[in-house]
Design a protein around this motif. Structure first.
Motif: not given
Lengths: 174, 688
Positions: B220, B285-287, B289-290, B356, B358-360, B368, B371, B433
């Motif tokens: 990121d 930035e946070k997770r 993902l995407f 990614a 991590g996961n959701m 979510a 998204l 999270g």
């Protein structure tokens, strides 16, 4: 050669026919509405566009041509045509572009069908993403932390603060 | 002479930017810092060079050099000085020069940052910036040269060219045609620069995205570097859209603020993807993902920026905005196609490493919901894009052009906007999270109850429009949630620090500008939504022809026509100015002066409304037509626009929120490492 009686008979028929024609012609006049107001005209014109002044609705277009169209709408209203009939009249005369939305026929169907299809496709993709990415957090799944590499930061404020601090330092370093 | 100097510097600018492209490519291939530095210098030189080009045009405009075609087309001797200066972006070639100038300013600024930690990005950022700049300079140089002049040959023929044909003499018209009257409005003076600033600044995050893809450094970092650039781009684009709406309301004389005109849509589309991007990068930035999705969004935004400029400048879609039309369309199309092919190829090449991290964990987590927010923005984009290009497609395949008017867009996007409002309310309450129905419900019930009370009050007050009540519910929900979030933050801070309310509020925002700036932006959006609900659901209008002393009634208002003055103004226009008295519930509340200006140089009319504005509503009176007073009188069109001013107030709050969110941080101070369990960590993070 036509005799006098024949001539008179023909004249009589002519008078009768003329009378019928006048009656037919005058009949709509007797059925005319009171002169439509500007608001009536604008109600129809608002849903139409002049092909010359593109993208300006007919009810607000200041040109002479559009003023004449509005008068034509007034005339049609006074003849008793409905709003939709007037729109159709103009579409037949000048093409579909005078209407504010394309009539749902032929290729025009695409304008109505494609966006919902794309959105449905987007929903499907998002649903797949959710399915493939959503894994229950360690606590919820009763699994060990190793199986869920990114535990919920909301669960432990202390961990959240440390993580935030580390990220902040990384940012400030950059 | 001045035109020759301007043209000469334009050529040098083009050659310099071409050189920069070559130097950066060599720098990458040879891994040579010297070549990359040379490319950086080339980029930095383009800014002063294009500044000279722009200044040359401004001088030509101000001094009335009508032998220059551009000056002749956009100015006249009766125009005031400030309009002569702003005529730089009043026509095709000047606009392109202005675009290139802003582009060079931004790309130069980005090269001035510290690159120690991101050295590998530098040549690619320069390359993308300079390729875009070179494209625009080539358009100016080869297709839209602002310095071409009128000549008259020995045979008496008029010729337009940069240099005089053999034996030709300069042809100097006595006066110019003047600026398009629609552009002579204060809003239109600021609106195009804001839009252009928004457009060009989105090139910077795209350049970093390309650099990240090419170098394979797809963490990121590129997002963190460009976060503020993106916010600035979004700020300017939003400002441009709000100012454009105000201009339309004041000048176009149809009683509305947004007509879904193709060129309005052209500016709106990159705003949609840019807004989705701003939300989506927070997830990365946070997770972690995407990453792929963020790349797609910034590529789309860049493509839409170029596409928007293409629509505005090429005149391919006729609209009220297509003042300037030329044959540069195919060039634009080619550039958009090439940049899309290149970007998509890069994306496919790097697809695997953009996985990614991590996961959701929950369908109700903030990521979510973000998204879903992105899905809605994309849905609106599809509707707007398709509605904008469909007339072209129809013409291409059937030979018949169709009109896709506001009714299509309003019906299609209305539910999507409503869903966005709902998400705007809920998402800030959910945690990164993991969130559950229970935790969300706990945070939501109080604001929801308050919002319901507002709807009941509106119903009791006589509002029966179901959609409007639903809109009020959503608007109040977001307002209460936002205020509730502020309240929670301020009380927590007061408990901890003992500060007063105002100090706690200020410090709360100062220490977490991104989050609380975001909340102010949300507040601005819902206030704008309130104005939109007002005008869309409750607007009424009437039109009528009245003699002096006659009146028109509209709801609680009565408009009485008193006089019509027709006179020539000293700035080259004939003015027909009506005076009407406005009363509300039988009480006189003011005097308005709707008018129609006819500009002699262009013979174009302009309808300027007389508007009585209050926080509650606008009474908007247009002078439609007039006959000799002795015969029929004057035709007025009167609109009643409830709540419309909340649109502008919301716009102001929106901009304020963006300024808060985008305000630069102080230089970081060293922070002692003191992380012990139970000890508060000093935080000046920009938060979430």
């Amino acid at each position: 050669m036509i005799g006098k009686t024949g001539l008179l008979r023909r004249l009589a028929w002519l008078v009768v026919l003329t009378g019928i024609l006048i009656a037919v012609a005058v009949e709509p006049v007797s059925a005319q509405q009171p002169t439509p107001s500007d608001d009536d005209v604008n109600r129809v014109a608002k849903q139409m566009y002049c092909p010359v002044c593109e993208n300006i609705p007919l009810d607000v277009c200041p040109t002479q041509a559009c003023a004449q169209w509005r008068e034509l709408i007034r005339l049609k209203l006074s003849e008793g045509l409905t709003d939709e009939e007037i729109r159709q009249y103009f579409a037949e005369q000048y093409g579909d572009r005078v209407l504010d939305v394309p009539p749902a026929r032929g290729l025009n169907w695409l304008v109505y069908v494609l966006p919902p299809l794309f959105i449905a496709g987007g929903v499907w993709i998002v649903a797949r993403v959710f399915r493939s990415m959503v894994k229950p957090s360690a606590e919820n799944a009763g699994a060990s932390l190793e199986t869920t590499p990114t535990p919920s930061v909301a669960e432990d404020p202390y961990v959240a603060k440390i993580e935030e601090e580390l990220r902040r330092r990384e940012r400030e370093g950059g | 002479m001045l035109a020759n100097i301007g043209f000469g510097v334009l050529v040098v600018s083009f050659i310099t930017s071409l050189y920069g492209i070559i130097a950066s490519i060599i720098g990458v291939r040879k891994n040579s810092l010297a070549w990359v530095e040379s490319a950086r210098k080339a980029m930095q030189i383009t800014f002063p060079l294009i500044t000279i080009v722009a200044l040359a045009i401004i001088l030509l405009l101000v001094t009335g050099q009508y032998q220059v075609q551009y000056v002749y087309n956009v100015t006249s001797s009766t125009m005031p000085l400030y309009l002569k200066i702003t005529a730089l972006w009043g026509g095709q070639s000047g606009s392109l020069v202005f675009w290139a100038w802003l582009m060079s300013a931004f790309t130069t600024a980005v090269t001035l940052r510290k690159w120690e930690r991101d050295r590998e990005f530098l040549p690619w950022v320069i390359l993308v910036g300079l390729v875009t700049l070179t494209f625009f300079l080539s358009l100016i140089l080869f297709f839209e040269n602002p310095f071409v002049r009128f000549w008259v040959t020995a045979a008496g023929n008029q010729v337009i060219s940069m240099f005089p044909p053999a034996g030709a003499a300069p042809l100097i018209p006595a006066d110019g045609r003047g600026l398009n009257p629609l552009l002579r409005h204060p809003g239109m003076i600021i609106h195009p620069p804001m839009l252009y600033l928004g457009f060009v600044s989105f090139v910077i995050p795209y350049a970093f995205a390309v650099a990240a893809l090419v170098t394979g450094r797809t963490d990121d970092r590129w997002i963190r570097i460009t976060r503020r650039w993106t916010l600035v781009a979004w700020l300017f684009l939003s400002l441009g859209l709000v100012l454009g709406s105000r201009w339309a309301y004041d000048v176009l004389g149809w009683g509305g603020y947004w007509a879904w005109d193709p060129v309005e849509n052209a500016a709106f589309m990159p705003w949609l993807t840019g807004t989705a991007f701003l939300h989506s990068v927070m997830i990365q930035e946070k997770r972690g993902l995407f990453k792929r999705w963020n790349m797609i969004l910034i590529i789309l935004t860049y493509a839409l920026v170029i596409f928007g400029t293409f629509l505005t400048r090429s005149g391919v879609l006729s609209s009220v905005h297509s003042f300037a039309q030329s044959a540069i369309g195919p060039m634009f199309f080619g550039f958009i196609a090439l940049s899309m092919i290149f970007s998509v190829w890069l994306l496919i090449w790097r697809w695997q490493i953009l996985h990614a991290e991590g996961n959701m964990h929950s369908l109700l987590s903030r990521e979510a919901l973000f998204l879903l927010n992105n899905l809605l923005f994309m849905g609106i984009l599809v509707v707007v894009f398709w509605g904008t290009v469909f007339p072209l497609i129809s013409e291409l395949f059937t030979g018949q052009k169709v009109t896709v008017g506001p009714a299509f867009y309003e019906r299609s996007t209305g539910p999507l906007f409503a869903a966005l409002l709902l998400l705007m309310g809920i998402a800030p309450l959910s945690a990164w999270g993991h969130s559950t129905v229970k935790t969300l419900g706990k945070a939501l019930w109080k604001p929801a109850l308050a919002a319901l009370a507002v709807v009941i009050a509106a119903f009791a007050g006589g509002i029966r429009n179901g959609w409007a009540l639903f809109g009020f519910l959503l608007v109040s929900l977001v307002i209460f949630i936002t205020l509730f979030e502020y309240f929670r933050g301020v009380t927590a801070r007061r408990r901890r620090t003992g500060e007063g309310w105002l100090a706690a509020l200020f410090n709360l925002m100062a220490r977490n500008r991104r989050r609380y700036g975001g909340y102010i932006i949300h507040l601005g959006v819902v206030l704008m939504a309130l104005g939109i609900i007002g005008i869309e659901m409750f607007q009424t209008e009437t039109q009528g022809t009245i003699p002096p002393g006659g009146s028109l009634r509209l709801g609680r208002y009565e408009v009485t026509f008193t006089r019509l003055d027709i006179f020539d103004a000293n700035d080259g226009r004939n003015v027909a100015r009506a005076t009407v008295l406005v009363s509300k519930d039988g009480r006189m509340v003011g005097e308005l002066h709707p008018r129609r200006d006819l500009y002699f140089d262009s013979m174009q009319p302009m309808t300027i409304p007389g508007v009585r504005s209050t926080i509650e509503d606008d009474l908007y009176v247009l002078l439609v037509d007039w006959q000799p007073i002795s015969s029929t009188g004057v035709t007025f069109k009167v609109f009643h626009n409830p709540l419309i001013n909340w649109l502008w107030i919301g716009g102001f709050v929106f901009i304020l929120g963006m300024l808060v969110a985008a305000w630069p941080d102080k230089d970081p101070q060293p922070v002692p490492v003191a992380v012990r369990r139970g000890q508060a960590i000093p935080s000046r993070s920009s938060g979430d």
